[in-house]
Scaffold this active site. Structure first.
Site, PDB file in Angstrom:
ATOM      1  CD  GLU A  57      -6.431  21.375   3.730  1.00 46.35           C
ATOM      2  OE1 GLU A  57      -6.318  20.776   4.817  1.00 46.35           O
ATOM      3  OE2 GLU A  57      -6.417  20.793   2.623  1.00 46.35           O
ATOM      4  CG  HIS A  60     -10.470  18.071   1.689  1.00 51.70           C
ATOM      5  ND1 HIS A  60     -11.248  17.059   1.183  1.00 51.70           N
ATOM      6  CD2 HIS A  60      -9.379  17.456   2.235  1.00 51.70           C
ATOM      7  CE1 HIS A  60     -10.669  15.888   1.402  1.00 51.70           C
ATOM      8  NE2 HIS A  60      -9.544  16.119   2.054  1.00 51.70           N
ATOM      9  CG  HIS A 122      -5.175  10.557   3.502  1.00 49.65           C
ATOM     10  ND1 HIS A 122      -5.901  10.593   4.659  1.00 49.65           N
ATOM     11  CD2 HIS A 122      -5.690  11.534   2.713  1.00 49.65           C
ATOM     12  CE1 HIS A 122      -6.811  11.542   4.591  1.00 49.65           C
ATOM     13  NE2 HIS A 122      -6.709  12.129   3.409  1.00 49.65           N
ATOM     14  CG  HIS A 211       0.204   3.752 -11.663  1.00 50.93           C
ATOM     15  ND1 HIS A 211      -0.757   3.105 -10.910  1.00 50.93           N
ATOM     16  CD2 HIS A 211      -0.472   4.695 -12.389  1.00 50.93           C
ATOM     17  CE1 HIS A 211      -1.952   3.619 -11.148  1.00 50.93           C
ATOM     18  NE2 HIS A 211      -1.803   4.583 -12.049  1.00 50.93           N
TER      19      HIS A 211
END
Length: 295
Positions: A57, A60, A122, A211
């Protein structure tokens, strides 16, 4: 121009890497690797004794910040340097807006938590950012006195626009599946757990099957695009290569999607390839709109 070209290539690679990092963060469950503090990590500038999730994290966040600054610099620089390209203003603004919104949404997810739909958005803004930066990069390779363009009919141009918008929608369906944890809800392909289900098994199964159908339709549309190019525009070198490239990408996308299902989404590399190819496909189609729109 050479410096701008090199910088744009590096920026594209960094933005692409950020997009892939986002997939790794989600796949490894590292979204809360720095707790609920932002931009600090557990209240520290640099985390002490970090776990693997914290490292993922924190890295990133760090690279995303670098990417954001690079996109802002590229947008301003290209706007000033490529004034002869009339589309540069739009894509410079688009790249800037997308990277800012993407960053704010990522911060909001850490501090407040976000539902799967918002997290899908996002990823969608990440794809827009990549497409805008990718297009700006290709602008730097165009000759000032002879910009790249393709002569096509109105129907073909409208089909390109429609398929680009649809590819972007498919990005959202895949991101939604990923963030709501529906990637492994179905075993087997094309059926789900041996049954052809869509609406009857709850939202999580519906998302997975929807999907799949969306992805298969996208593959079919790309095949139609390829056939159209071969029959009508094969003499135009740019469109010829676009046709082959898009067809190759959608085959990789299709196979990687099936592989994710059959391997129960246990292999990180397959998931990265799946996210990578749809993002590149959307970027290529975006630039194709620009070239076919030019008179």
């Amino acid at each position: 121009m050479r410096k701008l070209r090199i910088f744009s290539i590096v920026t594209t690679v960094v933005v692409l890497f950020v997009l892939l990092q986002g997939s790794i963060v989600t796949k490894t469950g590292s979204g809360q690797g720095c707790g609920t503090t932002w931009p600090l990590c557990f209240g520290d500038v640099i985390p002490l004794n970090p776990t693997l999730e914290t490292i993922i994290e924190f890295t990133h966040r760090l690279i995303s910040s670098v990417a954001g600054m690079m996109v802002l610099i590229l947008s301003f620089w290209s706007w000033r340097k490529l004034k002869d390209i009339k589309e540069i203003k739009f894509f410079a603004i688009l790249a800037t807006a997308a990277i800012i919104i993407q960053g704010l949404m990522g911060a909001g997810q850490v501090v407040y938590g976000q539902p799967p739909l918002i997290m899908a958005l996002h990823f969608g803004f990440s794809a827009i950012s990549l497409a805008a930066v990718f297009t700006i990069t290709l602008f730097t390779f165009e000759k000032k006195e002879r910009p790249l363009k393709a002569t096509v009919g109105k129907a073909f141009y409208r089909f390109i626009v429609a398929i680009t918008i649809y590819a972007y929608a498919v990005i959202y369906t895949g991101a939604f599946v990923k963030h709501m944890g529906a990637a492994t809800v179905c075993t087997g392909f094309p059926m789900c757990n041996g049954e052809l289900v869509l609406f009857s098994e709850g939202m999580i199964v519906f998302a997975q099957m929807f999907h799949r159908l969306s992805g298969m339709l996208l593959a079919l549309l790309i095949v139609v695009l390829f056939i159209w190019i071969v029959k009508m525009y094969r003499s135009q070198r740019f469109l010829w290569w676009i046709g082959w490239f898009c067809l190759s990408l959608v085959v990789i996308q299709f196979l990687s999607g099936i592989s994710m299902v059959l391997t129960y989404n246990q292999h990180l590399t397959i998931g990265i390839i799946h996210a990578l190819t749809i993002s590149i496909l959307f970027s290529v189609l975006t630039y194709t709109i620009v070239v076919t729109r030019r008179k």
